[in-house]
Design an enzyme around this catalytic site. Structure first.
Site, PDB file in Angstrom:
ATOM      1  N   HIS A 316      37.409  43.797  40.213  1.00 11.38           N
ATOM      2  CA  HIS A 316      36.104  44.612  40.349  1.00 11.38           C
ATOM      3  C   HIS A 316      35.517  45.106  39.036  1.00 11.38           C
ATOM      4  O   HIS A 316      36.525  45.487  38.119  1.00 11.38           O
ATOM      5  CB  HIS A 316      36.559  45.985  41.172  1.00 11.38           C
ATOM      6  CG  HIS A 316      35.345  46.587  41.891  1.00 11.38           C
ATOM      7  ND1 HIS A 316      34.842  47.622  41.296  1.00 11.38           N
ATOM      8  CD2 HIS A 316      35.005  46.320  43.210  1.00 11.38           C
ATOM      9  CE1 HIS A 316      33.610  48.081  41.927  1.00 11.38           C
ATOM     10  NE2 HIS A 316      33.937  47.513  43.079  1.00 11.38           N
ATOM     11  N   ASP A 373      37.192  43.443  49.940  1.00 11.37           N
ATOM     12  CA  ASP A 373      37.097  42.276  50.650  1.00 11.37           C
ATOM     13  C   ASP A 373      37.989  41.380  50.994  1.00 11.37           C
ATOM     14  O   ASP A 373      38.105  40.302  51.850  1.00 11.37           O
ATOM     15  CB  ASP A 373      35.838  41.277  49.728  1.00 11.37           C
ATOM     16  CG  ASP A 373      34.511  42.317  49.734  1.00 11.37           C
ATOM     17  OD1 ASP A 373      34.271  42.801  50.862  1.00 11.37           O
ATOM     18  OD2 ASP A 373      33.589  42.226  48.717  1.00 11.37           O
TER      19      ASP A 373
HETATM   20  N1  CMC Z   1      39.876  35.335  39.816  1.00 12.49           N
HETATM   21  C1  CMC Z   1      40.178  34.878  38.555  1.00 12.49           C
HETATM   22  N2  CMC Z   1      39.880  35.691  37.266  1.00 12.49           N
HETATM   23  C2  CMC Z   1      38.999  36.460  37.485  1.00 12.49           C
HETATM   24  C3  CMC Z   1      38.530  37.068  38.850  1.00 12.49           C
HETATM   25  C4  CMC Z   1      38.939  36.307  39.801  1.00 12.49           C
HETATM   26  N3  CMC Z   1      38.622  36.873  41.081  1.00 12.49           N
HETATM   27  N4  CMC Z   1      37.612  38.154  38.526  1.00 12.49           N
HETATM   28  C5  CMC Z   1      37.485  38.359  37.142  1.00 12.49           C
HETATM   29  N5  CMC Z   1      38.330  37.373  36.706  1.00 12.49           N
HETATM   30  C6  CMC Z   1      38.859  37.304  35.259  1.00 12.49           C
HETATM   31  C7  CMC Z   1      37.611  36.474  34.338  1.00 12.49           C
HETATM   32  O1  CMC Z   1      37.569  35.136  34.259  1.00 12.49           O
HETATM   33  C8  CMC Z   1      37.628  37.087  33.197  1.00 12.49           C
HETATM   34  O2  CMC Z   1      38.493  36.572  32.465  1.00 12.49           O
HETATM   35  P1  CMC Z   1      38.525  36.294  30.628  1.00 12.49           P
HETATM   36  O3  CMC Z   1      38.537  37.767  30.190  1.00 12.49           O
HETATM   37  O4  CMC Z   1      39.786  35.572  30.359  1.00 12.49           O
HETATM   38  O5  CMC Z   1      37.244  35.484  30.573  1.00 12.49           O
HETATM   39  C9  CMC Z   1      38.214  38.530  33.301  1.00 12.49           C
HETATM   40  O6  CMC Z   1      38.808  38.537  34.541  1.00 12.49           O
HETATM   41  C10 CMC Z   1      36.858  39.612  33.558  1.00 12.49           C
HETATM   42  O7  CMC Z   1      36.137  39.240  34.671  1.00 12.49           O
HETATM   43  P2  CMC Z   1      34.583  39.538  34.344  1.00 12.49           P
HETATM   44  O8  CMC Z   1      33.808  38.488  35.319  1.00 12.49           O
HETATM   45  O9  CMC Z   1      34.174  39.742  32.975  1.00 12.49           O
HETATM   46  O10 CMC Z   1      34.578  40.834  35.223  1.00 12.49           O
HETATM   47  P3  CMC Z   1      33.336  41.647  35.813  1.00 12.49           P
HETATM   48  O11 CMC Z   1      33.537  42.992  35.912  1.00 12.49           O
HETATM   49  O12 CMC Z   1      32.139  41.133  35.346  1.00 12.49           O
HETATM   50  O13 CMC Z   1      33.297  41.048  37.576  1.00 12.49           O
HETATM   51  C11 CMC Z   1      33.696  40.865  39.875  1.00 12.49           C
HETATM   52  C12 CMC Z   1      34.100  41.535  38.678  1.00 12.49           C
HETATM   53  C13 CMC Z   1      34.107  41.556  41.034  1.00 12.49           C
HETATM   54  C14 CMC Z   1      32.272  40.082  39.955  1.00 12.49           C
HETATM   55  C15 CMC Z   1      34.721  39.780  39.537  1.00 12.49           C
HETATM   56  O14 CMC Z   1      36.259  40.107  39.226  1.00 12.49           O
HETATM   57  C16 CMC Z   1      34.775  38.670  40.785  1.00 12.49           C
HETATM   58  O15 CMC Z   1      33.918  37.460  40.670  1.00 12.49           O
HETATM   59  N6  CMC Z   1      35.645  38.736  41.525  1.00 12.49           N
HETATM   60  C17 CMC Z   1      35.607  37.826  42.806  1.00 12.49           C
HETATM   61  C18 CMC Z   1      34.530  38.093  43.708  1.00 12.49           C
HETATM   62  C19 CMC Z   1      34.890  39.306  44.573  1.00 12.49           C
HETATM   63  O16 CMC Z   1      35.989  39.549  45.138  1.00 12.49           O
HETATM   64  N7  CMC Z   1      33.850  40.269  44.650  1.00 12.49           N
HETATM   65  C20 CMC Z   1      33.951  41.372  45.508  1.00 12.49           C
HETATM   66  C21 CMC Z   1      33.931  42.676  44.627  1.00 12.49           C
HETATM   67  S1  CMC Z   1      34.258  44.297  45.464  1.00 12.49           S
HETATM   68  C22 CMC Z   1      33.151  44.430  46.754  1.00 12.49           C
HETATM   69  C23 CMC Z   1      31.775  45.073  46.089  1.00 12.49           C
HETATM   70  O17 CMC Z   1      31.968  46.233  45.689  1.00 12.49           O
HETATM   71  O18 CMC Z   1      30.963  44.322  46.194  1.00 12.49           O
END
Ligand code: CMC
Length: 427
Positions: A316, A373
């Site tokens: 998140h 989720d």
């Molecule tokens: N599985 C594996 N690795 C992950 C995941 C995941 N679900 N989420 C983040 N990472 C890793 C990512 O690869 C990165 O690694 P590195 O630093 O080595 O490059 C690191 O963690 C940070 O990720 P980010 O994409 O920079 O983080 P963000 O804050 O931009 O993204 C997120 C947040 C929710 C979009 C992301 O965690 C994700 O895509 N999660 C899966 C989709 C999901 O479950 N979404 C629902 C969110 S909760 C409901 C809502 O409020 O909408």
């Protein structure tokens, strides 16, 4: 040097600039950089808004480090355990919880407003069989704007509140119609004898003229525990401060567009699997993994920097601790296990993923915890709700948050049209 300011030095020119710090009642203070461009001739750069507060708000507060969420100051644990979804709606809109009489009046009004204009029914026929209900939902909410086109004349608080109550009432009906259209089965009208959540479940499940349920799997009536579980899911989704879809709602509001069009835009933004679409993707992913024996291989894929596979329902932007909503649902899932038959292969796969991820260095070092989720998908599956309806259910819960944020936006005289700048690096 003044105390409540930050001083910024441009090392190219040696010039210094001072900006006020605005203190929050909870959470981080912000630096007021509204004159930054005028002062320095430069823009600030923050793609994805990781360090940018785009508005002042009094609605919802999240402490991502502690894993805390509050609606109007009330903790999410209190709301989920002691109050219904409609009480959350009243709280968000009116800044306080309702008295018994106020709740009863609110409930009655929501029931009576749940019907759709007959003209709107025809819109559903324009969509193909198997249309995703999110597409139909977004289009129908845009269409609703043409039935209540008085948004530019809203003046009194009561007029704003009426606009809000109307959309909260109608969203479940639109979602249920979208679902039934996708199956090619007749719509079920709202029943004013039923409360908000039971009414929605009935509009999803019932046969016309009877109370047999489409996805009954043995149960003939809607169980109280199912209503409670879904109501809790609605409560947990009611608002989440400045997330992606709410930012879209505020952005559309900033142009003066109709509030229901702003909400339709929020619905579209929510559909993506990085946001509200994640609940549908979680179950699709569990189904793809297929067996507990395959879990480790998929965890390795999620950790591989050269593979864009991500574990759906993990991570998140704001929570760097357990999502408090996920904690509540994990507990609810345990309570529901026996009553609703949650001991499935899917559940076993989910448990194994959770267990490995919570103890794996990759997930621990990146603060990747299961989010809301991860658990909604499992619970909604147990409620016999099909995957394409998971994100519409998020929409039903979040509509109150969007419309409350829309009202706050309209009443904030400091706000301007949302118009960010760019760092141009092209020809
Ligand atoms: N599985 C594996 N690795 C992950 C995941 C995941 N679900 N989420 C983040 N990472 C890793 C990512 O690869 C990165 O690694 P590195 O630093 O080595 O490059 C690191 O963690 C940070 O990720 P980010 O994409 O920079 O983080 P963000 O804050 O931009 O993204 C997120 C947040 C929710 C979009 C992301 O965690 C994700 O895509 N999660 C899966 C989709 C999901 O479950 N979404 C629902 C969110 S909760 C409901 C809502 O409020 O909408």
């Amino acid at each position: 040097m003044k105390k409540n300011t930050v001083t910024l030095t441009n090392n190219k020119t040696g010039k210094t600039y001072e900006y006020d710090i605005l203190d929050a009642t909870r959470g981080p203070s912000v630096v007021d950089i509204r004159t930054f461009f005028q002062d320095t001739g430069m823009f600030t750069y923050d793609p994805g808004y990781t360090s940018t507060a785009c508005c002042e708000s009094k609605i919802t507060f999240i402490d991502g480090a502690k894993g805390e969420l509050r609606y109007r100051g009330v903790t999410i644990e209190d709301m989920a355990q002691n109050h219904t979804y409609l009480e959350s709606c009243f709280l968000l809109l009116n800044k306080r919880l309702p008295s018994a009489q106020e709740l009863s009046d609110f409930d009655l009004e929501i029931r009576h407003r749940a019907f759709l204009h007959e003209g709107l029914r025809h819109l559903f026929n324009a969509f193909p069989d198997n249309a995703h209900p999110m597409a139909t939902l977004s289009a129908a909410v845009t269409a609703l704007a043409s039935f209540y086109d008085d948004h530019l004349e809203l003046e009194s608080e009561e007029e704003y509140q009426e606009m809000a109550r109307r959309i909260i009432s109608k969203i479940p009906t639109i979602a249920a119609f979208a679902y039934r259209h996708s199956l090619g089965i007749p719509f079920i009208q709202p029943d004013i004898d039923l409360g908000f959540t039971k009414n929605f479940l009935t509009m999803m499940r019932a046969y016309p003229g009877g109370k047999m349920h489409l996805h009954a799997n043995g149960h003939e009536v809607i169980k109280d525990i199912e209503v409670r579980a879904l109501d809790t899911i609605f409560t947990l989704h009611a608002d989440h401060e400045q997330n992606a879809s709410t930012t879209v709602v505020r952005g559309v509001a900033s142009t003066g567009a109709h509030p229901y069009v702003a909400i339709a835009s929020g619905i579209s933004a929510l559909w993506g699997r990085a946001h509200g679409g994640a609940n549908e993707s979680v179950i699709a992913q569990l189904e793809m993994i297929g067996s507990v024996d395959n879990v480790e291989a998929f965890i390795e894929k999620a950790k591989d920097p050269d593979d864009d596979f991500r574990l759906m329902g993990f991570g998140h932007r704001v929570y760097k601790n357990f999502d408090p909503r996920a904690k509540i649902l994990k507990k609810l899932q345990d309570e529901l296990r026996d009553e609703l038959g949650l001991d499935t292969e899917l559940m076993a796969i989910a448990r194994k993923i959770e267990e490995i991820a919570l103890s794996d260095e990759y997930f621990i070092s990146r603060n990747l915890y299961p989010n809301i989720d991860f658990y909604t998908g499992i619970i909604l599956t147990a409620l016999q709700i099909p995957k394409p309806m998971f994100t519409p259910i998020f929409v039903i819960g979040r509509t109150v948050g969007w419309i409350t944020q829309w009202i706050e936006f309209k009443k904030d005289e400091t706000l301007k049209i949302a118009r960010p700048r760019q760092l141009y690096t092209g020809e």
